[in-house]
Design an enzyme around this catalytic site. Sequence first.
Site, short mmCIF file in Angstrom:
data_model
loop_
_atom_site.label_atom_id
_atom_site.label_comp_id
_atom_site.label_asym_id
_atom_site.label_seq_id
_atom_site.Cartn_x
_atom_site.Cartn_y
_atom_site.Cartn_z
N ASP A 59 2.49 -7.40 -2.88
CA ASP A 59 1.10 -6.97 -2.84
C ASP A 59 0.10 -8.15 -3.12
OD1 ASP A 59 -0.77 -4.23 -3.16
OD2 ASP A 59 1.10 -3.73 -2.96
N ASP A 95 -4.55 -5.59 -0.72
CA ASP A 95 -5.21 -4.47 -1.37
C ASP A 95 -6.68 -4.63 -1.17
OD1 ASP A 95 -4.67 -2.30 -3.39
OD2 ASP A 95 -6.09 -3.62 -4.63
N GLU A 149 -5.21 -2.83 3.17
CA GLU A 149 -5.55 -1.62 2.85
C GLU A 149 -7.14 -1.53 3.04
OE1 GLU A 149 -5.69 1.08 -1.11
OE2 GLU A 149 -6.09 -0.71 -1.39
N HIS A 171 2.06 4.58 -2.64
CA HIS A 171 1.94 4.79 -3.76
C HIS A 171 0.70 5.50 -4.63
CE1 HIS A 171 -0.42 1.21 -2.89
NE2 HIS A 171 -0.96 1.49 -4.19
N ASP A 172 -0.14 5.53 -3.59
CA ASP A 172 -1.62 6.29 -3.91
C ASP A 172 -1.66 7.79 -3.55
OD1 ASP A 172 -2.55 4.24 -5.43
OD2 ASP A 172 -3.58 3.42 -3.63
#
Length: 599
Positions: free
Chosen positions: A109, A218, A275, A357-358
């Site tokens: 990430d 991210d 993202e 994960h979100d």
Amino acid sequence: MSLPKEETSEHLDQKWWKEATIYEIYPASFKDSNADGIGDIPGIISKLDYLHDLGVDVIHICPHYQSPQVDMGYDISDYEKIHAPYGTVEDVQSLIDGAHAKEMKIIFDLVINHSSNLHPWFLASRSSKEKDNEKRDWYFWLPPKIDEQGNRHPPNNWRSHFSVPAWTWDETRQEYYLHVYAPEMPDLNWENEETRNAIYNSSMIFWLDRGIDGFRIDTVNKYSKDISFPDAKVTEPGEETQPAAKHYNHGPRIHEFLGEMKGIFQRYGAMTVGELSHLPRSEKSVLEFVSADSGPLDMVFNLNIGSLGRGGSKGQKNELAPPPPFEVELFVKEMSRWQDFVSNNPDAWITLYLENHDSPRSISRFGATPDSSLDIQFRSGKMLAMALATLTGTLFLYQGQEIGMSNVPRLWPPEELKDIRSKNLYELAKERCKGDEQCLEKAVDALWETARDHARLPMQWDGEHGPNSGFTSEGVVPWMRVNDDWEEKNVKNQKEDQDSLLEFWKLMIKLRREYKNLFIYGGYELVETDEKEVFVFFKIGERLKSLTVVNMSSEEKRWQGAKSTLGENYELLIRNVESARLEDDVLVAWEGRVYLKRF
């Protein structure tokens, strides 16, 4: 199951990362190796054989860097060190080398819109605003607005993503600093070239030199902001802060900054997936990010899929209002839109995912309800696997998706939720409801629909070692409680059952790889049906054609039938309901089929 040699897909450029199955790991919740209740890097290393056997090509590790863990590692205090409970830099190097030894790649990430407020850069920046402080403008600092009564106010009315003002007062500097997330996560000032170079060296080059194969980036469109910092339009009268995404997404220099990053990625041959929050509705705008010819990224996540059925998570005026119910029509429309995007833009690429994960778990969102039988839940999981694995794009799985892990049970008290957003919204609910239990219950119900905690429960490895399910040792209190269904849903049970969801995912990944020119690179065509909850589509290759049909409902449905859709001389490649009658035009609840026709 071998492909005819003459099948090709010359209209699409074939790349390893397009064909990869990428598996996302949330380190705290994957596997604890040292009985402290927290997952760690050695725990991940111990499961490399499992991942390889599943068919994983690339492992994506969520943030594992040094962090105070205000937002579970997305608040980084040192990019070149590891969060101590997870391990050491040497452990991470062993993970990189171990994955490569098994012919798997690994991506990290890249969290560079903001840092932790404990990062040395921020500590230096806040220490003084004098010219002799070389890091004074590595973050965004502005003086307060003073009203007629002499009261201090933030520079503008922007709201952060975590339901607080986007500005926090700093006593030392006597200024406000910007944070579009938590106050402990100040935004880095990308306008400063020295800041950018430090980011590149510390967060990217340091790890690329150690052999990683790319990044999940991210908040990739937030680095450039409107630095005039205007007030956001008032869309919620009476509220002190207002949604301000238009001012800190897709800023005027975003492609300049990403272009600098692209030069580094190309030097190392690194893959990138961004993202892209607040995904643009315009295809042209998305293409600017992912065009192979001119875009800075290989692909981006379609976050519109992530928001289906959970409109309260972002952008909704009242985040404590119930989100709109999931509609299959919208799912089909969104999936089809991005399949068509690749067809219309052959130098572009997309991602395929239903979990991360979100987001809440895919079976709980798109499949059978938790009160359904285990067989029915798993059937709906297989149905989703068929739909996803036969579409064009890079396939992403999230840990536990392959065994059908579900959402946190609603009977758990809200205090079980650990995520910063969940905690903040729960406190907001208590404040707004002011002792009204019915009001609070409704607000918590809405929070439950959108909570990020659902994806963060520990991985369920076996049903033999007590309620920790093999995630950590018996008797240890895990950092987050294991789901109540650990005895039924776990890896060990499913590895021993050839009809399990885990084994079905292995088969779908194998079929996807074997028929890659059809499923990954083939053309897409939606088949219209009279049933709103039936998703039917062709994939078209040179000498092969497939037909995927999935019933995304708990009721029996009718459709045109394979014979009327494909004509003669087709075969049933795979289905998820072996015991049901095979009527050509009837689908039982959650049934899926994939047909194949050769030319």
